[in-house]
Design a protein around this motif. Structure first.
Motif, short mmCIF file in Angstrom:
data_model
loop_
_atom_site.label_atom_id
_atom_site.label_comp_id
_atom_site.label_asym_id
_atom_site.label_seq_id
_atom_site.Cartn_x
_atom_site.Cartn_y
_atom_site.Cartn_z
N HIS A 182 0.80 -1.23 0.00
CA HIS A 182 0.00 0.00 0.00
C HIS A 182 0.83 1.28 0.00
O HIS A 182 0.61 2.19 -0.81
N SER A 183 1.79 1.37 0.92
CA SER A 183 2.55 2.61 1.08
C SER A 183 3.70 2.36 2.04
O SER A 183 3.67 1.40 2.82
N THR A 208 2.30 1.45 -5.71
CA THR A 208 2.22 1.91 -4.32
C THR A 208 1.90 3.40 -4.26
O THR A 208 2.04 4.12 -5.25
N HIS A 209 1.42 3.84 -3.09
CA HIS A 209 1.29 5.26 -2.81
C HIS A 209 2.65 5.75 -2.30
O HIS A 209 3.28 5.09 -1.48
N LEU A 210 3.08 6.93 -2.76
CA LEU A 210 4.40 7.41 -2.35
C LEU A 210 4.42 8.93 -2.23
O LEU A 210 4.00 9.64 -3.14
N GLU A 212 2.83 11.18 -0.56
CA GLU A 212 1.56 11.88 -0.78
C GLU A 212 1.43 13.10 0.12
O GLU A 212 0.86 14.11 -0.28
N GLU A 216 3.69 11.94 5.91
CA GLU A 216 4.32 10.67 5.56
C GLU A 216 5.84 10.76 5.68
O GLU A 216 6.50 9.86 6.21
N PRO A 228 10.71 8.47 2.49
CA PRO A 228 9.94 7.36 1.92
C PRO A 228 10.59 6.77 0.67
O PRO A 228 10.56 5.55 0.48
N HIS A 247 0.95 9.60 -6.70
CA HIS A 247 1.02 10.90 -6.03
C HIS A 247 2.36 11.61 -6.25
O HIS A 247 2.44 12.53 -7.03
#
Length: 431
Positions: A182-183, A208-210, A212, A216, A228, A247
């Motif tokens: 997911h992230s 994946t979300h990165l 964002e 984070e 990240p 993102h």
């Protein structure tokens, strides 16, 4: 029998510029076979005179969560982490498989009606979503979104493996699959490494979300002492893989240096990022660094709309504001992001994203004879700055007409809307 699109005025990109041409287009099965003067073939094939429509390649929505349509405008005006942890995740945990099916169907109806012919989905219960993809005729890259907050995560890895083995290349090739941790903030190091190993073993992309939100970055720095992007790099995320990075808002100079050599690219989600107050990705800088950038809506639970024409507008507007330069991101560049770039990032660029012989027939037919689309000085500018999803008259995916004259042909639109509304009401009663 093949189909000839007679008097086809179609828009295509060449050397960074989108221009309209007039020809006939021969579609044989699911493939564009020939473009040119084909009058000598009219008697041998079905002919559709499309002289009053503008044709363009189908739009590619590079990042989506289709069942979240049931939660459209359910939890607005909240920061991302509050929106996610206090509202969306508790509601999603109460969804049934039937809920997810009707949510996915509603999203696919909205996407097709607004011109999306291919999209990437990250969610759970992906067999159910794949069934909806089969039925609707849309093209999709599917991934089981994986979260692991402890060491007991083998079931999620196995679900991802089964998704790839069961669905990759299915539905006459319309379905492909990815592996989707997911992230960074929802995946501990060992789990992330195992997800990367699985993608390499199965030879499929990682999604994946990165980066964002700024939160984070702080979270990963506190937990792991790195950004990240560095965290993903340490897990081998960018080594011999294709990546779909959703993102990409908060990058450092060092992050960009790491990402310059990736295969795949960034999926920019301007509407969702703006609505959640996350900031906006610096698309101009990403492009300068040689990164490929596509467009996505994110889920309808955050963006509220799945209209890629809205994403194109927002992408252009926000870069112009960010750089205080009206020329910073042109309509031509945005159209490429929404078509060719998205297809290439998802690994389907050899099949779709442009109108040319050998490509799959994924096409939009737009009604340009409307007050807000006249006069037609520049087609690319009209499509990005003036057009909307409602201007799409007909849609062809994989050589099959799935919407004609605004009527969906592969699903019962009224039933989909009714069942989705019932599912949403039942879901909220269970909270």
């Amino acid at each position: 029998m093949a189909l000839i699109l007679k008097n086809a005025r179609y828009l295509n990109e060449m050397n960074g510029t989108w221009t309209a041409r007039q020809d006939d287009i021969l579609i044989d099965g699911n493939t564009i076979k020939e473009i040119g003067s084909l009058e000598h073939l009219y008697s041998d094939h079905e002919v559709w005179d499309v002289k009053n429509l503008l044709i363009m390649p189908g739009l590619i929505n590079g990042h989506q969560h289709t069942p979240m349509s049931l939660l459209r405008c359910y939890s607005d005006d909240l920061p991302l982490m509050d929106w996610l942890n206090k509202k969306m995740l508790p509601a999603e945990m109460k969804m049934t498989s039937e809920d997810r099916y009707w949510g996915a169907m509603l999203s696919m109806a909205e996407m097709i009606k607004s011109g999306t012919t291919a999209y990437a989905d990250m969610y759970i219960d992906m067999d159910t979503i794949a069934k909806a993809v089969q039925e609707t005729g849309i093209r999709a890259s599917l991934a089981r979104g994986m979260i692991a907050m402890d060491s007991n995560y083998s079931d999620r890895i196995e679900e991802s493996r089964q998704l790839v083995e069961r669905w990759h290349g299915s539905a006459e090739g319309r379905i492909t699959a990815m592996v989707a941790p997911h992230s960074p903030y929802m995946c501990p190091p060992d789990f992330l490494s195992d997800a990367v190993k699985l993608a390499k073993e199965l030879d499929v992309p990682l999604h994946t979300h990165l980066a964002e939100t700024s939160d984070e970055r702080v979270m990963i720095q506190e937990r792991h002492g790195m950004s990240p992007v560095q965290y993903l790099q340490a897990a081998g995320f960018f080594e011999d893989t294709r990546v779909v990075l959703a993102h990409g808002v908060h990058f450092t100079e060092e992050d960009l240096s790491i990402l310059e050599s990736v295969k795949g690219g960034i999926i920019h989600n301007p509407v969702s990022n703006a609505k959640l107050g996350c900031g906006t990705s610096n698309v101009v800088e990403l492009k300068k660094r040689g990164l490929k950038v596509g467009l996505g809506t994110d889920g309808p639970g955050s963006a509220s709309t799945l209209d890629m024409f809205m994403e194109m507008k927002a992408a252009a507007w926000m870069q112009k504001l960010l750089h205080e330069d009206a020329s910073s991101l042109s309509a031509h560049e945005v159209l490429t992001m929404a078509t060719q770039n998205g297809a290439e990032i998802l690994g389907i660029g050899k099949e779709t994203g442009s109108i040319e012989p050998g490509k799959k027939a994924d096409l939009l037919f737009l009604n340009m004879n409307q007050p807000h689309l006249l006069p037609a000085h520049h087609d690319a500018s009209l499509l990005v700055y003036a057009a909307a999803g409602q201007d799409v008259d007909s849609v062809m995916i994989d050589g099959k007409i799935v919407m004609k004259n605004r009527e969906l042909l592969t699903m019962d639109e009224e039933k989909v809307m009714f069942e989705a509304k019932q599912s949403a009401e039942n879901l909220l009663r269970r909270l």
